[in-house]
Design a protein around this motif. Structure first.
Motif, PDB file in Angstrom:
ATOM      1  N   VAL A   1       0.838  -1.205   0.000  1.00  0.00           N
ATOM      2  CA  VAL A   1       0.000   0.000   0.000  1.00  0.00           C
ATOM      3  C   VAL A   1       0.869   1.250   0.000  1.00  0.00           C
ATOM      4  O   VAL A   1       0.616   2.199  -0.752  1.00  0.00           O
ATOM      5  CB  VAL A   1      -0.962   0.003   1.212  1.00  0.00           C
ATOM      6  N   LEU A   2       1.905   1.261   0.819  1.00  0.00           N
ATOM      7  CA  LEU A   2       2.794   2.427   0.869  1.00  0.00           C
ATOM      8  C   LEU A   2       3.505   2.650  -0.458  1.00  0.00           C
ATOM      9  O   LEU A   2       3.649   3.794  -0.913  1.00  0.00           O
ATOM     10  CB  LEU A   2       3.805   2.261   2.008  1.00  0.00           C
ATOM     11  N   VAL A   3       3.939   1.575  -1.095  1.00  0.00           N
ATOM     12  CA  VAL A   3       4.586   1.705  -2.402  1.00  0.00           C
ATOM     13  C   VAL A   3       3.605   2.275  -3.423  1.00  0.00           C
ATOM     14  O   VAL A   3       3.926   3.227  -4.156  1.00  0.00           O
ATOM     15  CB  VAL A   3       5.138   0.343  -2.878  1.00  0.00           C
ATOM     16  N   LEU A   4       2.403   1.710  -3.470  1.00  0.00           N
ATOM     17  CA  LEU A   4       1.409   2.194  -4.434  1.00  0.00           C
ATOM     18  C   LEU A   4       0.998   3.631  -4.163  1.00  0.00           C
ATOM     19  O   LEU A   4       0.824   4.424  -5.102  1.00  0.00           O
ATOM     20  CB  LEU A   4       0.186   1.274  -4.419  1.00  0.00           C
ATOM     21  N   GLU A   5       0.845   3.993  -2.896  1.00  0.00           N
ATOM     22  CA  GLU A   5       0.490   5.368  -2.549  1.00  0.00           C
ATOM     23  C   GLU A   5       1.609   6.347  -2.912  1.00  0.00           C
ATOM     24  O   GLU A   5       1.356   7.495  -3.218  1.00  0.00           O
ATOM     25  CB  GLU A   5       0.171   5.483  -1.056  1.00  0.00           C
ATOM     26  N   GLY A   6       2.837   5.896  -2.870  1.00  0.00           N
ATOM     27  CA  GLY A   6       3.965   6.764  -3.186  1.00  0.00           C
ATOM     28  C   GLY A   6       4.187   6.971  -4.668  1.00  0.00           C
ATOM     29  O   GLY A   6       4.849   7.926  -5.078  1.00  0.00           O
ATOM     30  N   LEU A   7       3.633   6.104  -5.505  1.00  0.00           N
ATOM     31  CA  LEU A   7       3.841   6.222  -6.943  1.00  0.00           C
ATOM     32  C   LEU A   7       3.171   7.462  -7.529  1.00  0.00           C
ATOM     33  O   LEU A   7       3.708   8.078  -8.450  1.00  0.00           O
ATOM     34  CB  LEU A   7       3.330   4.968  -7.661  1.00  0.00           C
ATOM     35  N   GLY A   8       2.001   7.827  -7.010  1.00  0.00           N
ATOM     36  CA  GLY A   8       1.283   8.996  -7.519  1.00  0.00           C
ATOM     37  C   GLY A   8       2.093  10.276  -7.426  1.00  0.00           C
ATOM     38  O   GLY A   8       2.388  10.911  -8.450  1.00  0.00           O
ATOM     39  N   PRO A   9       2.484  10.697  -6.219  1.00  0.00           N
ATOM     40  CA  PRO A   9       3.248  11.940  -6.111  1.00  0.00           C
ATOM     41  C   PRO A   9       4.639  11.832  -6.728  1.00  0.00           C
ATOM     42  O   PRO A   9       5.223  12.837  -7.121  1.00  0.00           O
ATOM     43  CB  PRO A   9       3.335  12.195  -4.611  1.00  0.00           C
ATOM     44  N   MET A  10       5.158  10.636  -6.846  1.00  0.00           N
ATOM     45  CA  MET A  10       6.502  10.470  -7.392  1.00  0.00           C
ATOM     46  C   MET A  10       6.528  10.650  -8.916  1.00  0.00           C
ATOM     47  O   MET A  10       7.407  11.331  -9.449  1.00  0.00           O
ATOM     48  CB  MET A  10       7.022   9.077  -7.038  1.00  0.00           C
ATOM     49  N   PHE A  11       5.570  10.049  -9.616  1.00  0.00           N
ATOM     50  CA  PHE A  11       5.590  10.080 -11.072  1.00  0.00           C
ATOM     51  C   PHE A  11       4.595  11.049 -11.703  1.00  0.00           C
ATOM     52  O   PHE A  11       4.776  11.466 -12.841  1.00  0.00           O
ATOM     53  CB  PHE A  11       5.339   8.674 -11.633  1.00  0.00           C
ATOM     54  N   LEU A  12       3.517  11.381 -10.984  1.00  0.00           N
ATOM     55  CA  LEU A  12       2.482  12.265 -11.528  1.00  0.00           C
ATOM     56  C   LEU A  12       2.140  13.357 -10.525  1.00  0.00           C
ATOM     57  O   LEU A  12       0.998  13.472 -10.077  1.00  0.00           O
ATOM     58  CB  LEU A  12       1.226  11.449 -11.850  1.00  0.00           C
ATOM     59  N   PRO A  13       3.107  14.214 -10.172  1.00  0.00           N
ATOM     60  CA  PRO A  13       2.848  15.182  -9.091  1.00  0.00           C
ATOM     61  C   PRO A  13       1.735  16.172  -9.400  1.00  0.00           C
ATOM     62  O   PRO A  13       0.957  16.516  -8.511  1.00  0.00           O
ATOM     63  CB  PRO A  13       4.192  15.879  -8.912  1.00  0.00           C
ATOM     64  N   ARG A  14       1.626  16.634 -10.633  1.00  0.00           N
ATOM     65  CA  ARG A  14       0.567  17.618 -10.952  1.00  0.00           C
ATOM     66  C   ARG A  14      -0.816  17.006 -10.871  1.00  0.00           C
ATOM     67  O   ARG A  14      -1.735  17.595 -10.306  1.00  0.00           O
ATOM     68  CB  ARG A  14       0.798  18.198 -12.347  1.00  0.00           C
ATOM     69  N   ILE A  15      -0.969  15.818 -11.429  1.00  0.00           N
ATOM     70  CA  ILE A  15      -2.267  15.128 -11.380  1.00  0.00           C
ATOM     71  C   ILE A  15      -2.609  14.774  -9.940  1.00  0.00           C
ATOM     72  O   ILE A  15      -3.761  14.948  -9.506  1.00  0.00           O
ATOM     73  CB  ILE A  15      -2.232  13.869 -12.273  1.00  0.00           C
ATOM     74  N   TRP A  16      -1.622  14.314  -9.187  1.00  0.00           N
ATOM     75  CA  TRP A  16      -1.836  13.948  -7.792  1.00  0.00           C
ATOM     76  C   TRP A  16      -2.288  15.160  -6.981  1.00  0.00           C
ATOM     77  O   TRP A  16      -3.206  15.073  -6.181  1.00  0.00           O
ATOM     78  CB  TRP A  16      -0.540  13.363  -7.230  1.00  0.00           C
ATOM     79  N   ARG A  17      -1.641  16.301  -7.210  1.00  0.00           N
ATOM     80  CA  ARG A  17      -1.984  17.522  -6.476  1.00  0.00           C
ATOM     81  C   ARG A  17      -3.415  17.958  -6.808  1.00  0.00           C
ATOM     82  O   ARG A  17      -4.189  18.341  -5.928  1.00  0.00           O
ATOM     83  CB  ARG A  17      -0.997  18.638  -6.821  1.00  0.00           C
ATOM     84  N   ARG A  18      -3.807  17.896  -8.096  1.00  0.00           N
ATOM     85  CA  ARG A  18      -5.174  18.262  -8.483  1.00  0.00           C
ATOM     86  C   ARG A  18      -6.195  17.331  -7.835  1.00  0.00           C
ATOM     87  O   ARG A  18      -7.261  17.775  -7.407  1.00  0.00           O
ATOM     88  CB  ARG A  18      -5.324  18.223 -10.001  1.00  0.00           C
ATOM     89  N   MET A  19      -5.859  16.042  -7.762  1.00  0.00           N
ATOM     90  CA  MET A  19      -6.765  15.081  -7.150  1.00  0.00           C
ATOM     91  C   MET A  19      -6.949  15.390  -5.663  1.00  0.00           C
ATOM     92  O   MET A  19      -8.071  15.360  -5.150  1.00  0.00           O
ATOM     93  CB  MET A  19      -6.229  13.664  -7.319  1.00  0.00           C
ATOM     94  N   ILE A  20      -5.864  15.698  -4.974  1.00  0.00           N
ATOM     95  CA  ILE A  20      -5.947  16.018  -3.548  1.00  0.00           C
ATOM     96  C   ILE A  20      -6.766  17.297  -3.330  1.00  0.00           C
ATOM     97  O   ILE A  20      -7.593  17.369  -2.413  1.00  0.00           O
ATOM     98  CB  ILE A  20      -4.531  16.161  -2.936  1.00  0.00           C
ATOM     99  N   LEU A  21      -6.554  18.301  -4.186  1.00  0.00           N
ATOM    100  CA  LEU A  21      -7.327  19.545  -4.055  1.00  0.00           C
ATOM    101  C   LEU A  21      -8.813  19.285  -4.307  1.00  0.00           C
ATOM    102  O   LEU A  21      -9.667  19.846  -3.606  1.00  0.00           O
ATOM    103  CB  LEU A  21      -6.795  20.602  -5.024  1.00  0.00           C
ATOM    104  N   ALA A  22      -9.119  18.454  -5.285  1.00  0.00           N
ATOM    105  CA  ALA A  22     -10.523  18.133  -5.563  1.00  0.00           C
ATOM    106  C   ALA A  22     -11.145  17.389  -4.385  1.00  0.00           C
ATOM    107  O   ALA A  22     -12.297  17.650  -4.017  1.00  0.00           O
ATOM    108  CB  ALA A  22     -10.625  17.303  -6.837  1.00  0.00           C
ATOM    109  N   MET A  23     -10.394  16.470  -3.785  1.00  0.00           N
ATOM    110  CA  MET A  23     -10.921  15.731  -2.633  1.00  0.00           C
ATOM    111  C   MET A  23     -11.131  16.651  -1.432  1.00  0.00           C
ATOM    112  O   MET A  23     -12.074  16.468  -0.667  1.00  0.00           O
ATOM    113  CB  MET A  23      -9.977  14.589  -2.264  1.00  0.00           C
ATOM    114  N   ALA A  24     -10.267  17.653  -1.284  1.00  0.00           N
ATOM    115  CA  ALA A  24     -10.401  18.584  -0.160  1.00  0.00           C
ATOM    116  C   ALA A  24     -11.675  19.412  -0.268  1.00  0.00           C
ATOM    117  O   ALA A  24     -12.185  19.904   0.741  1.00  0.00           O
ATOM    118  CB  ALA A  24      -9.180  19.492  -0.082  1.00  0.00           C
ATOM    119  N   GLN A  25     -12.193  19.568  -1.468  1.00  0.00           N
ATOM    120  CA  GLN A  25     -13.404  20.366  -1.677  1.00  0.00           C
ATOM    121  C   GLN A  25     -14.684  19.531  -1.623  1.00  0.00           C
ATOM    122  O   GLN A  25     -15.779  20.077  -1.645  1.00  0.00           O
ATOM    123  CB  GLN A  25     -13.319  21.095  -3.015  1.00  0.00           C
ATOM    124  N   MET A  26     -14.545  18.214  -1.545  1.00  0.00           N
ATOM    125  CA  MET A  26     -15.724  17.348  -1.486  1.00  0.00           C
ATOM    126  C   MET A  26     -16.370  17.435  -0.106  1.00  0.00           C
ATOM    127  O   MET A  26     -15.685  17.635   0.887  1.00  0.00           O
ATOM    128  CB  MET A  26     -15.327  15.891  -1.741  1.00  0.00           C
TER     129      MET A  26
END
Length: 65
Positions: A12-37
């Motif tokens: 789980v930790l490895v999979l969770e780390g892949l997002g910010p490691m390889f796709l930081p912009r998409i990951w950041r947008r996803m986190i911002l969208a979740m914060a507004q839900m």
């Protein structure tokens, strides 16, 4: 704790780390969208993930025996 649980946590930790490691912009947008839900939607989403995890764990443990 069982070795399998530690291995699952490590995966789980490895999979969770892949997002910010390889796709930081998409990951950041996803986190911002979740914060507004709304909280209610996040609760349902989290509950669904917990149920899915328990079902997968049960299926794997039954077939492993």
């Amino acid at each position: 704790m069982n070795t399998t649980i530690w291995m699952a946590l490590a995966l789980v930790l490895v999979l969770e780390g892949l997002g910010p490691m390889f796709l930081p912009r998409i990951w950041r947008r996803m986190i911002l969208a979740m914060a507004q839900m709304p909280d209610r939607l996040l609760h349902r989403f989290g509950g669904g993930l917990v149920v899915a995890g328990v079902v997968i764990y049960y299926m794997v443990s039954v077939h492993a025996s």
